[in-house]
Design an enzyme around this catalytic site. Structure first.
Site, PDB file in Angstrom:
ATOM      1  CD  GLU A   1       2.098  -5.737  -0.336  1.00  0.00           C
ATOM      2  OE1 GLU A   1       1.774  -4.359  -0.399  1.00  0.00           O
ATOM      3  OE2 GLU A   1       3.493  -5.977   0.296  1.00  0.00           O
TER       4      GLU A   1
ATOM      5  CD  GLU B   1       0.108  -1.720   2.159  1.00  0.00           C
ATOM      6  OE1 GLU B   1       1.345  -1.418   1.403  1.00  0.00           O
ATOM      7  OE2 GLU B   1       0.349  -2.620   2.815  1.00  0.00           O
TER       8      GLU B   1
ATOM      9  CD1 TRP C   1       2.951   2.363   3.671  1.00  0.00           C
ATOM     10  CD2 TRP C   1       1.443   0.984   4.668  1.00  0.00           C
ATOM     11  NE1 TRP C   1       3.567   1.248   4.652  1.00  0.00           N
ATOM     12  CE2 TRP C   1       2.799   0.514   5.261  1.00  0.00           C
ATOM     13  CE3 TRP C   1       0.333   0.303   5.126  1.00  0.00           C
ATOM     14  CZ2 TRP C   1       2.851  -0.423   6.243  1.00  0.00           C
ATOM     15  CZ3 TRP C   1       0.487  -0.501   6.185  1.00  0.00           C
ATOM     16  CH2 TRP C   1       1.632  -1.077   6.700  1.00  0.00           C
TER      17      TRP C   1
END
Length: 408
Positions: A86, A298, A347
């Site tokens: 990210e 995720e 996640w």
């Protein structure tokens, strides 16, 4: 830490290496294929102090050197590498200061921050993330991949965006800009060797440029793309032009949820469950970015923090089962339409420390009792998911395997 590397490895570092080797061995002994994330937000403080971390292109060499150590040390055991998790989130930490290192140049309520320049620093940081990732990929492919037989990619946080008013040309353009500024910011360089045209048009000279050598380095620098998907947004034209130059304002959009987007009432309030958006996102990537191999690295939903609830109440999470099943359904639909999805990660396996949310936000399939020696207790969703994957309750998408992600 890159900054602590010496000709002789110190004893604590040796212990850390053995601990990682043991962790990887234990994971593999259970039949789990580990995906290792090299950098998950925590840039070494020594490099922040030395030259500003990702604000400096010096980070590219240091990050690549660190990756080489990991490839040499663990590459015979680890076959799946994620360079960076990210980068968008880190860049926001230089724009609105809501993530580390908390830099910005905005007035209240977003600012003030101790230091920073919101008009330039997010773009500089993202640029150096792209170069660092690509440099590590080049190293892996040239020196390790043939012998170790692994693969390497990057994980991007993204959403899908649609026009708030489907009949509005301005809202349609706002939706396209959002996708370019969020996903295209990284995917366009990796696929086409350049930033999205609308970013260059709006950001102008504040947006760094790639040299011809850089373009050769970054284009095609992945074996797979990891996607972290939680929700989708509507986008529309803002009511007034921005007052300041910074990344969020540069997009010229207003992001919003709509009554037509369902939210899990049991959730914490910031994840709007919209599983259809994942299929739309995957098919968008197929069309625009040449159908890269994709792992959903995720996908999850938190639960509302309720004081004084019983353990049985904490372990009962039918909304999480619904969330997983719906997202797998739309992943399967994307697969049937030719999207190259290779795997899915929920996640998270365990409740954990969720950055700004701390321990109050729980995403896990397993409940962690923070008052009883971190005891791990399977929630209803964990029991269901295990059965689901073994075919006891339903059939999982045939091409969508499940792995477990590890952050080193």
């Amino acid at each position: 830490m890159v900054s602590s590397l010496q000709p002789r490895i110190k004893a604590p570092k040796i212990l850390e290496i053995f601990a990682n080797i043991l962790l990887i061995a234990c994971v593999k002994a259970e039949g789990i294929r580990p995906f290792v994330t090299i950098l998950h937000f925590d840039t070494p403080q020594a490099l922040e102090d030395k030259y500003g971390g990702f604000l400096s292109r010096s980070i590219v060499k240091d990050f690549t050197d660190y990756c080489e150590i990991l490839f040499r040390t663990y590459g015979d055991r680890v076959k799946d590498w994620i360079t960076i998790n990210e980068p968008f989130v880190v860049a926001l930490g230089y724009d609105i200061g809501n993530a580390a290192p908390g830099r910005c140049s905005l007035p209240p309520p977003l600012g003030p921050c101790p230091a920073g320049n919101s008009s330039t620093e997010p773009y500089i940081v993202a640029h150096n993330f792209i170069l660092s990732h690509a440099s590590a990929v080049k190293l892996y492919k040239e020196k390790f991949q043939a012998e170790q037989g692994g693969q390497i990619g990057i994980t991007l946080l993204t959403e899908f965006s649609v026009p708030y008013d489907p009949n509005s040309l301005e809202d349609k353009e706002a939706s396209e800009r959002y996708m370019d500024f969020l996903l295209g910011w990284f995917m366009e360089p990796f696929v086409y060797g350049r930033y999205p045209g609308i970013m260059s048009e709006l950001v102008k000279e504040r947006l760094p440029t790639f040299s011809e050598e850089d373009k050769k380095l970054i284009q095609g620098a992945y074996d797979f793309i990891g996607i972290n998907y939680y929700t989708s947004k509507y986008a529309k034209i803002p009511n007034h032009p921005p007052f300041l130059l910074h990344y969020v304002a540069d997009q010229l959009i207003l992001k919003t949820e709509s009554q037509s987007v369902p939210r899990q009432s049991e959730g914490s309030g910031y994840v709007y469950s919209y599983p259809q958006g994942l299929q739309e996102l995957l098919e968008f990537m197929k069309r625009k970015y040449h159908n890269p191999p994709i792992y959903i690295t995720e996908n999850g939903i938190p639960e509302e923090t309720v004081p004084d609830r019983t353990l049985d109440e904490a372990l009962t999470d039918p909304y999480r089962i619904k969330f997983i099943l719906q997202h797998l359904y739309y992943i399967k639909a994307a697969l049937m339409n030719g999207v190259n999805v290779k795997g899915y990660f929920y996640w998270s396996v365990f409740d954990n420390f969720e950055w700004n949310g701390g321990y109050a936000v729980r995403y896990g399939l397993y409940y962690i009792d923070y008052k009883d020696n971190l005891k791990r207790i399977p929630k209803q969703s964990a029991k269901w998911f295990g059965g689901f994957l073994n075919g006891h309750t339903s059939t999982a998408p045939s091409q969508c395997t499940v792995h477990h992600k590890i952050d080193l």
